[in-house]
Structure formats: C-alpha cells, structure tokens
Design an enzyme around this catalytic site. Structure first.
Site, PDB file in Angstrom:
ATOM      1  N   THR A 209      13.405 -14.535  11.321  1.00 25.37           N
ATOM      2  CA  THR A 209      13.801 -15.729  10.556  1.00 25.37           C
ATOM      3  C   THR A 209      15.181 -15.513   9.942  1.00 25.37           C
ATOM      4  OG1 THR A 209      11.549 -16.350  10.073  1.00 25.37           O
ATOM      5  CG2 THR A 209      13.164 -16.942   8.402  1.00 25.37           C
TER       6      THR A 209
ATOM      7  N   VAL B  14       2.206 -24.049  10.036  1.00 25.86           N
ATOM      8  CA  VAL B  14       3.496 -24.032   9.335  1.00 25.86           C
ATOM      9  C   VAL B  14       3.472 -22.828   8.399  1.00 25.86           C
ATOM     10  CG1 VAL B  14       4.964 -25.246   7.679  1.00 25.86           C
ATOM     11  CG2 VAL B  14       3.809 -26.530   9.480  1.00 25.86           C
TER      12      VAL B  14
ATOM     13  N   ASP C 257       5.739 -20.153   5.547  1.00 24.99           N
ATOM     14  CA  ASP C 257       6.270 -20.252   4.187  1.00 24.99           C
ATOM     15  C   ASP C 257       7.694 -20.805   4.116  1.00 24.99           C
ATOM     16  OD1 ASP C 257       6.987 -17.817   5.583  1.00 24.99           O
ATOM     17  OD2 ASP C 257       8.017 -17.225   3.738  1.00 24.99           O
TER      18      ASP C 257
ATOM     19  N   THR D 298      11.427 -13.617   4.246  1.00 23.95           N
ATOM     20  CA  THR D 298      11.118 -13.480   5.666  1.00 23.95           C
ATOM     21  C   THR D 298       9.977 -12.505   5.822  1.00 23.95           C
ATOM     22  OG1 THR D 298      11.871 -12.715   7.809  1.00 23.95           O
ATOM     23  CG2 THR D 298      13.000 -11.768   5.904  1.00 23.95           C
TER      24      THR D 298
HETATM   25  N1  ASP Z   1       8.037 -16.274   7.391  1.00 25.47           N
HETATM   26  C1  ASP Z   1       8.082 -16.857   8.697  1.00 25.47           C
HETATM   27  C2  ASP Z   1       6.815 -17.590   8.963  1.00 25.47           C
HETATM   28  O1  ASP Z   1       5.769 -17.114   8.567  1.00 25.47           O
HETATM   29  C3  ASP Z   1       8.281 -15.847   9.760  1.00 25.47           C
HETATM   30  C4  ASP Z   1       9.462 -14.958   9.570  1.00 25.47           C
HETATM   31  O2  ASP Z   1       9.912 -14.742   8.442  1.00 25.47           O
HETATM   32  O3  ASP Z   1       9.973 -14.494  10.570  1.00 25.47           O
HETATM   33  O4  ASP Z   1       6.842 -18.598   9.622  1.00 25.47           O
END
Ligand code: ASP
Length: 350
Positions: free
Chosen positions: A195, A224, A226, A245
């Site tokens: 992310t 969906v 965070d 992330t």
């Molecule tokens: N936090 C993001 C999610 O759960 C994934 C990520 O940070 O790569 O959608």
C-alpha cells in the site's frame, strides 16, 4: 500611538510573519517481508519511484501549497508506478479483479474524502480528494463512486490497465498454495503489503494524510480494508497525521490512525511513542502486523513497523529525499525498538 506600543506591535507582527513552518513530507510504499533478495533493478526502481514521489510532493510544499496537495501529488506518483499495490500494480481479488481503495484527510479542517471498491479509476487518491472537495459526503463506493468520478472529469481506464504480470503470478501462487487459508483469514501476514501513503506538514503548520491501496491479495466478497476508513488507516487533525499499512482488519479494530492521533492530541504523547504503542504493541498483541507513518506539527516523524521492512521515505529541513526499505536502514524514528524510541523522542519532542 505611543512609540513603545508601536514597537511592540511591530515586533509582534514580525514574529507572526517569520513563523513559517519548515515543511516535512513522509511517504510509505507498504510494510511486510522485505528481504535483500529483490533484484538490483527492482530495488533501484523502487527507490527511484519513492524519490520521485517525495520530490513531486515536496515541490508543492516548497511552493507554499497546502499539505493535502503534497499528499495527493506524492500518492498519485506511486499509484502510477507498478511496483506498488495501489493504482497500476494493485493486487488481484479472489475473482481475478483489481478493487482499489483510497482516502485523504485535511488535519486543520477535519475534512475527508474516501473511495472503496473502484475498478476503473486510474488514480483513486484523486477521486478521494474530489469526494472531499466537491461532494457533501465522505465516502463513496463501487459504481456510485465511478459515476461521481465521471461527473468530476476524473480519468477512468479499462480495468485491464491495473493488471501486471507480477501481481497476476502472485495471485496464481496464492490460489495454488493456500486458497483455503487465505479465503478464511483474508490475508497473508507474511507478504509485502505494498500500500502507499503520505503525511505532510505545510508552511502554515497544517497537516494532512492520505492512503491508497489495492487491498489484500485474494480478498473476497467486496472486502474493504482500513486504508479508506477514516480513523483506521488514514487520519489527520491539527496536531497529527497518520497513514497506515498492514493487515487492515487489525487497523480497523484498533482504529489505529485515530488512536495514534488521539494519544498525541489528548494525552500529549510524543508522536513516536504514540505510534509505537499502537503499531508495535497493540496490533501485534492481537495477531496483526504492519507499520505506519506519523507526523506532528513540530515536524517530528514516526515510522514504526513490526514487519521485516517497510518502504519509507521523507524530506525535512535538509530538503533532500531520503529512502529506506529494509529493517536495518536508519530513519528519523530510530526504528525498531519501541523502548528506544520512547526514550529518544522524550528528549526531542517535549
Ligand atoms: N492495509 C491494507 C488493507 O488491509 C493493505 C496494505 O496495507 O497493504 O487493505
């Protein structure tokens, strides 16, 4: 007016004028297992993309633009680069699609915009910004969000635009190796999440935060995470800005970004301690993993992560773009030990 009063007013005015804040920009390109087994070409490309995103965002701050402009600019650069799980290069869902989420928040006004589950928006962060600036709402999802994008003249692309061979192969591997476990858990805590996010402090001393993602690989049922949830993966107020992330479900359950900022605003904790408490203590204690970038109004930076590495970059008073990927590379938050950051920041932040 007496001469003494005139001098007092003059020096007060000069103090106000000279009190421009030194701008700061911090970005991330995801936390997770990041070992030194990347090809040199890939590592070079990642570092170059992070540098480009930092320089583009910082140019906005230098020009006196608001923090929210720097945040959206930096994130859009990373969305356009296929090395990150946001925009082009997003991970695949269980149905073989790319479903993108993004959010922005302006700390001074507490205005926010977010989108989730979009398939055709080239830069979801720009749509999140449009939701904030041009709609009466905070969050739009799916087809409705895309209808709004069309009205706003936001660039729409064929869904095939987001596909990269690397992400396709990653998804094939997940399907083959571990489909059942992934479908149940909704994640692979060992992979590189990828992310992207940014937090910025502008010359006015205002903060902003933003995050953009393709979510978790093999996600199902319209999941969906965070990132687009204000308070979970993205939050900013007048004292603090955070972009997270990691394994999103845990960021949602702890309302991680909001909690970090509440610790800073209400408990007056130094930002490094506040961020380390949530990312290195609370989230792992529940079984989650990941990292965050956080910034306060004094320009103090926190970059805690409880994974092997995190793509991260920052530009502060020296005006130079710094990028770090691996766990053992230094960064301004003295990562990793939470105990060390607590004592280190106690001397710098208070
Ligand atoms: N936090 C993001 C999610 O759960 C994934 C990520 O940070 O790569 O959608």
């Amino acid at each position: 007016m007496s001469r003494r009063l005139f001098v007092a007013l003059l020096s007060f005015g000069m103090a106000l004028v000279s009190h421009a804040t030194t701008p700061v920009l911090v970005i991330h390109g995801g936390a997770g297992v990041i070992k030194r087994d990347m090809t040199p070409a890939k590592e070079k490309a990642v570092r170059a993309a992070m540098t480009k995103a930092l320089e583009a965002g910082y140019a906005q701050l230098k020009a006196g633009k608001p923090a929210i402009d720097a945040v959206t600019t930096s994130i859009a650069v990373l969305e356009d680069d296929s090395n990150f799980n946001a925009g082009k290069g997003s991970v695949f869902t269980h149905d073989g699609k790319n479903e993108l989420d993004a959010a922005v928040m302006d700390g001074e006004s507490l205005r926010a915009g977010s989108v989730a589950g979009v398939h055709r928006v080239k830069n979801p962060i720009l749509l999140a910004r449009a939701v904030m600036d041009h709609s009466p709402h905070v969050m739009l999802v799916g087809d409705g969000a895309e209808a709004f994008a069309k009205e706003q003249g936001i660039v729409l692309v064929d869904p095939s635009y987001f596909r990269t061979e690397e992400r396709w192969q990653q998804w094939q591997k997940v399907l083959k190796d571990d489909a059942e476990k992934h479908a149940r858990a909704g994640s692979d805590p060992t992979h590189h999440f990828g992310t992207v996010g940014a937090v910025a402090l502008d010359k006015e001393g205002h903060l902003a935060a933003g995050t953009s993602t393709g979510g978790m690989v093999d996600k199902r049922w319209g999941r969906v995470g965070d990132s687009p949830i204000i308070g979970a993966g993205t939050y900013a107020n007048a004292q603090c800005a955070v972009s997270g992330t990691g394994w999103g479900e845990f960021y949602m359950r702890t309302v991680a970004a909001h909690e970090i900022c509440m610790r800073v605003s209400m408990l007056e904790e130094p930002v490094q301690r506040a961020a380390a408490e949530v990312i290195n203590q609370e989230i792992p204690s529940m079984g989650g993993s990941g990292g965050a970038i956080a910034l306060d109004t004094n320009g103090n930076i926190a970059i805690p992560f409880n994974t092997d590495g995190m793509y991260r970059g920052w530009i502060g008073a020296d005006g130079i773009a710094h990028v770090a990927l691996y766990d053992d590379e230094p960064d301004p938050s003295n990562h990793p030990p939470a105990s060390a950051t607590s004592s280190a920041d106690a001397s710098t932040n208070n």
